[in-house]
Design a protein around this motif. Structure first.
Motif, PDB file in Angstrom:
ATOM      1  N   TYR A  33     -55.171 -67.797 -17.888  1.00 26.10           N
ATOM      2  CA  TYR A  33     -54.490 -67.413 -16.650  1.00 26.10           C
ATOM      3  C   TYR A  33     -54.317 -65.895 -16.585  1.00 26.10           C
ATOM      4  CZ  TYR A  33     -50.795 -66.808 -13.208  1.00 26.10           C
ATOM      5  OH  TYR A  33     -50.058 -66.384 -12.145  1.00 26.10           O
ATOM      6  N   THR A  34     -53.897 -65.283 -17.669  1.00 28.58           N
ATOM      7  CA  THR A  34     -53.684 -63.831 -17.699  1.00 28.58           C
ATOM      8  C   THR A  34     -55.004 -63.088 -17.530  1.00 28.58           C
ATOM      9  OG1 THR A  34     -51.802 -64.164 -19.177  1.00 28.58           O
ATOM     10  CG2 THR A  34     -52.708 -61.946 -19.057  1.00 28.58           C
ATOM     11  N   GLY A  35     -56.051 -63.576 -18.165  1.00 25.46           N
ATOM     12  CA  GLY A  35     -57.355 -62.932 -18.047  1.00 25.46           C
ATOM     13  C   GLY A  35     -57.888 -62.965 -16.634  1.00 25.46           C
ATOM     14  N   ARG A  36     -57.695 -64.048 -15.945  1.00 30.02           N
ATOM     15  CA  ARG A  36     -58.174 -64.151 -14.563  1.00 30.02           C
ATOM     16  C   ARG A  36     -57.302 -63.329 -13.620  1.00 30.02           C
ATOM     17  NH1 ARG A  36     -60.007 -70.411 -13.805  1.00 30.02           N
ATOM     18  NH2 ARG A  36     -61.764 -70.285 -15.234  1.00 30.02           N
ATOM     19  N   ARG A  37     -56.059 -63.256 -13.921  1.00 34.41           N
ATOM     20  CA  ARG A  37     -55.131 -62.531 -13.055  1.00 34.41           C
ATOM     21  C   ARG A  37     -55.314 -61.018 -13.184  1.00 34.41           C
ATOM     22  NH1 ARG A  37     -51.082 -63.651  -9.268  1.00 34.41           N
ATOM     23  NH2 ARG A  37     -49.409 -62.162  -9.498  1.00 34.41           N
ATOM     24  N   TRP A  38     -55.560 -60.502 -14.396  1.00 36.54           N
ATOM     25  CA  TRP A  38     -55.662 -59.056 -14.616  1.00 36.54           C
ATOM     26  C   TRP A  38     -57.091 -58.534 -14.540  1.00 36.54           C
ATOM     27  CZ3 TRP A  38     -51.916 -58.249 -19.323  1.00 36.54           C
ATOM     28  CH2 TRP A  38     -50.609 -58.334 -18.864  1.00 36.54           C
ATOM     29  N   ALA A  39     -58.072 -59.335 -14.403  1.00 35.75           N
ATOM     30  CA  ALA A  39     -59.461 -58.898 -14.313  1.00 35.75           C
ATOM     31  C   ALA A  39     -59.666 -58.162 -12.999  1.00 35.75           C
ATOM     32  CB  ALA A  39     -60.405 -60.080 -14.419  1.00 35.75           C
ATOM     33  N   PRO A  40     -60.536 -57.132 -12.967  1.00 32.73           N
ATOM     34  CA  PRO A  40     -60.784 -56.438 -11.716  1.00 32.73           C
ATOM     35  C   PRO A  40     -61.465 -57.375 -10.729  1.00 32.73           C
ATOM     36  CG  PRO A  40     -62.317 -55.687 -13.380  1.00 32.73           C
ATOM     37  CD  PRO A  40     -61.325 -56.586 -14.054  1.00 32.73           C
TER      38      PRO A  40
END
Length: 188
Positions: A33-40
């Motif tokens: 979830y964090t990776g998808r949320r903070w990805a450009p």
């Protein structure tokens, strides 16, 4: 009274295992979830932005041999060229790739005599220039004679002009005593 030994229940082991899997699963889910949320965000302008950026210079691919023989430091800067002196007009003419004609009035008259004392012969010009400058500073009439033979140039440093071989030998003996150079009497 003797107490009966209790065996661990299988139900408790199953709950511990389920608890560990729940913790691991929730940690994995939070990471996704964090990776998808903070990805450009991926947009259609991204290739244009990448094309507009300055790319870092590509490093040359070296072979193992090239890496071993590559210089470790930068080469030294070139030495500054000294301005020509009037008394070196003959030497400067011999430095040029194609000999330039020297006007008869500018060239000194050739010295009388058929013998000279040679004090050095070099394959490179700089050591010959250094020896000529040292001898000239000591008051000797030193000159550099360039000759080509066997496919490479020789720069011979010669001193004086003498009418006889005996006079040249006497000068060679004096020069060898004053300076620690090997002398050789030769014809001009």
């Amino acid at each position: 009274m003797a107490r009966a030994r209790s065996t661990p229940s299988r139900v408790g082991s199953v709950f511990v295992l389920i608890g560990l899997l729940t913790i691991l699963g929730s940690t994995f889910g939070a990471g996704v979830y964090t990776g998808r949320r903070w990805a450009p965000p991926v947009t259609s302008d991204t290739p244009k932005e990448v094309a507009g950026r300055v790319k870092p210079p590509a490093t040359p691919t070296l072979t193992f041999y090239q890496e071993l023989t590559a210089p470790l430091t930068a080469p030294p800067p070139p030495k500054p060229v000294k301005p020509p002196r009037p008394e070196d007009s003959l030497v400067i003419a011999s430095r040029s790739p194609a000999p330039a004609p020297i006007p008869a009035a500018a060239a000194p008259p050739p010295p009388a005599g058929g013998y000279t004392v040679q004090v050095g012969a070099y394959r490179a010009r700089p050591p010959a220039d250094a020896l000529r400058a040292t001898l000239a500073a000591a008051g000797h009439e030193a000159e550099i004679v360039e000759s080509t033979g066997l496919g490479h140039a020789r720069y011979r440093v010669r001193v004086g002009a003498f009418a006889t071989r005996e006079a040249a030998r006497a000068a060679a003996a004096r020069l060898a005593a004053d300076r620690t150079v090997a002398t050789f009497v030769t014809t001009r």
